[in-house]
Design a protein around this motif. Structure first.
Motif, short mmCIF file in Angstrom:
data_model
loop_
_atom_site.label_atom_id
_atom_site.label_comp_id
_atom_site.label_asym_id
_atom_site.label_seq_id
_atom_site.Cartn_x
_atom_site.Cartn_y
_atom_site.Cartn_z
N SER A 1 14.17 82.01 -67.09
CA SER A 1 13.59 82.70 -65.99
C SER A 1 14.73 83.34 -65.48
CB SER A 1 12.78 81.69 -65.31
OG SER A 1 13.50 80.86 -64.63
N GLN A 2 14.21 84.35 -64.71
CA GLN A 2 15.33 85.06 -63.94
C GLN A 2 16.10 84.17 -63.01
OE1 GLN A 2 13.57 88.43 -61.74
NE2 GLN A 2 14.69 89.86 -63.10
N ASP B 1 17.95 86.97 -67.89
CA ASP B 1 17.56 85.70 -67.20
C ASP B 1 18.85 84.80 -67.03
OD1 ASP B 1 14.20 85.08 -68.51
OD2 ASP B 1 14.98 86.42 -66.98
#
Lengths: 109, 114
Positions: free
Chosen positions: B94-95, B29
Motif C-alpha cells: 500500500s502507498q 508503495d
C-alpha cells in the motif's frame, strides 16, 4: 481481539442468481474491506467500506458500523464470480487486518 | 494485475530446509505486508514493513524473518521448515502504512514442504 465471522461458509448458485454474503465483527472498526480470491488463488480488493454503501457493477456492499456487520451483494452471478470472498477488518490501529474465514462461492453454468 | 510481484510462484522443499520468498511492491508503495494462508488457519497476518522499517508484527514464527530493502522490495525467509508451514504466502503493498488505503495483493507464493 476482534473476531470476524462470515456466513454462509459455502454457497452454490446457478448462473444469473443473486446472493448476499454477510460479515459480522465483534468490535468497532476503522476499516473493513471485502476481497475476492479467485480459483487461482489471487486476492483482489473489491471494496473498502468501513461504513455506508458502495456499488461497483454487479457488486455492492453495505456496512452498518453501529450494528457491526457488513453485507456483500452479488447480482446476476456469473461463473467468473466463483471463488472465496473474504471480509477483513483492522485491529484498531489501521496496521493489521483481521480476516474472516471466507465464504466459498461456486457459480454453476 | 495488481502490480505486486511475488516470486517464486511455487516451490517444493524438504523439512528442515530454508527458503526465501521475494516481493516487489507496486510502484510508489512504501508499505509491504506478508500474510500466510493455510488450509486450517485461513489468512494470517505475519508482518508489515514501511519504508524499510518494521511497522507491525502479527503471528510470525521465530523461524521466519523478513526485511524490506532500500529499493522497497521485501523478502520473507522461512527456515527449519516443517510440514505445517506448507501454505500460500501473500505479499501486499500500500502507498502508506495506513490500512485505510486500499491494500493490493500479489499472486502469492505456494510453499509445499514434503
Amino acid at each position: 481481539g476482534i473476531q470476524v465471522e462470515q456466513s454462509p461458509p459455502d454457497l452454490i448458485l446457478q448462473e444469473g442468481a443473486n446472493s448476499t454474503l454477510r460479515c459480522n465483527f465483534s468490535d468497532s472498526v476503522n476499516n473493513l474491506q471485502w476481497f475476492h480470491q479467485n480459483p487461482w488463488g489471487q486476492l483482489i480488493n473489491l471494496f473498502y467500506i468501513p461504513s455506508g454503501t458502495k456499488q461497483n457493477g454487479r457488486l455492492s456492499a453495505t456496512t452498518v458500523a453501529t450494528e457491526r456487520y457488513s453485507l456483500l451483494y452479488i447480482s446476476s452471478s456469473q461463473t467468473t464470480d466463483s471463488g472465496v470472498y473474504f471480509c477483513a477488518v483492522d485491529a484498531g490501529n489501521n496496521r493489521k487486518l483481521i480476516w474472516g474465514l471466507g465464504t466459498s462461492l461456486a457459480v454453476n453454468p | 494485475d495488481s502490480g505486486v510481484t511475488q516470486t517464486p510462484k511455487h516451490l517444493i522443499t524438504a523439512t528442515g530446509q530454508r527458503v526465501t520468498l521475494r516481493c516487489s511492491p507496486r510502484s510508489g508503495d512504501l508499505s509491504v505486508y506478508w500474510y500466510q494462508q493455510s488450509l486450517d488457519q485461513g489468512l494470517q497476518f505475519l508482518i508489515q514493513y514501511y519504508n524499510g522499517e518494521e511497522r507491525a508484527k502479527g503471528n510470525i514464527l521465530e523461524r521466519f524473518s523478513a526485511q524490506q530493502f532500500p529499493d522497497l522490495h521485501s523478502e520473507l525467509n522461512l527456515s527449519s521448515l516443517e510440514l505445517g508451514d506448507s501454505a500460500l504466502y501473500f505479499c501486499a503493498s500500500s502507498q502508506t502504512g495506513d490500512l485505510r488505503i486500499i491494500v493490493y495483493f500479489g499472486a502469492g507464493s505456494r510453499v509445499s514442504v514434503v
